[in-house]
Design an enzyme around this catalytic site. Structure first.
Site, PDB file in Angstrom:
ATOM      1  CG  HIS A  26      -1.963  -1.035   1.233  1.00  0.00           C
ATOM      2  ND1 HIS A  26      -1.726  -2.313   1.667  1.00  0.00           N
ATOM      3  CD2 HIS A  26      -3.261  -0.993   0.832  1.00  0.00           C
ATOM      4  CE1 HIS A  26      -2.845  -3.022   1.557  1.00  0.00           C
ATOM      5  NE2 HIS A  26      -3.780  -2.252   1.044  1.00  0.00           N
ATOM      6  CG  ASP A  51      -4.023  -5.716  -4.100  1.00  0.00           C
ATOM      7  OD1 ASP A  51      -5.123  -5.231  -3.783  1.00  0.00           O
ATOM      8  OD2 ASP A  51      -3.195  -6.111  -3.261  1.00  0.00           O
TER       9      ASP A  51
END
Length: 273
Positions: free
Chosen positions: A177, A249
């Site tokens: 992230h 993702d």
């Protein structure tokens, strides 16, 4: 095909335009979209109604990150399931099946038809900042067996499970992230650890896999798995004989630093659906 996030707890003009005019394939729910089950049922019913009258368009994927533990987008009164590491400690195939079945039934009851679970990463690095208790276990064989039962439970509940994060996020020491991690394992080590749960899941009917925004130099020293033709085609499609749907993702994670204009071409070239 695009799966998009959206704002609000009811259908609005912007979301309707994404579906009707731009033809996206699905939507992902977050906390911002949920107030209570009745509201969520109404929202999903309205979303699906936009494609229901066109026999050429399949129903939308209505998806969510509902793993248990700290990754649960739908709060009370949905069951607060424990992290999947609890299943590893219990080491019960029956319990893993009931976990997937129970979670899946709750999602199916409100109209969610896809869950970004189970996590098939092997928790092989204690310093991993993002996987941790989200993983079933440190033993790839145990992850494989328990993961297959979770998948069976989801399917029996009428929800499509998404195995993640291919080819394995468990040995990273960074959070994708925030940055682009690397897994510096040999090809043999990757095959004997990371790939075992995915191979087993594919053999037991897994139809959708999510990619990892992680670089694996043993296969591709430059591109993360999401954009690597070698990993997507040679490893996943050819070696593991996966014929299902490949989903990336989240493309807004900081591990992805490519321009928005280049992402569709790079993903398609690699083999992401």
């Amino acid at each position: 095909m695009i799966i998009s996030g959206f704002e609000g707890t009811c259908l609005n003009a912007r979301t309707e335009a994404l579906i009707v005019q731009q033809g996206i394939g699905g939507l992902i729910l977050f906390e911002r979209n949920f107030q209570n089950p009745e509201q969520l049922i109404a929202l999903i019913t309205d979303l699906q109604s936009l494609v229901a009258d066109n026999p050429e368009i399949p129903p939308l994927f209505i998806s969510v990150d509902q793993e248990g533990g700290r990754v649960a987008r739908l709060g009370e009164p949905f069951t607060k399931f424990p992290p999947m590491s609890c299943l590893g400690r219990a080491n019960s195939l029956e319990l893993a099946y009931r976990f997937g079945l129970g979670m899946g039934k709750e999602l199916h009851a409100v109209g969610v038809n896809m869950d970004y679970a189970p996590v098939l990463d092997v928790h092989s690095n204690p310093a991993n900042p993002i996987i941790g208790q989200r993983a079933l276990d440190t033993d790839p064989e145990k992850v494989a067996c328990l993961g297959a039962e979770l998948i069976r439970g989801f399917y029996d509940a009428g929800v499509i499970p998404v195995g993640k994060h291919f080819p394995g996020h468990g040995d990273t020491s960074q959070d994708s992230h925030l940055t682009l991690p690397r897994v510096e394992r040999t090809r043999e080590s990757l095959e004997q650890t990371e790939l075992i749960p995915f191979k087993h899941a594919i053999q037991h009917g897994l139809e959708v896999i999510m990619t990892a925004h992680v670089v694996y130099p043993a296969w591709d020293a430059e591109q993360p798995a999401t954009f690597s033709p070698c990993i997507m085609n040679d490893v996943l499609r050819k070696d593991l004989q996966f014929s299902g749907l490949i989903i990336s993702d989240d493309l807004e994670m900081r591990a992805i630093d490519q321009s928005l204009e280049s992402i569709p071409e790079m993903g398609t070239r690699a083999g992401v659906d």
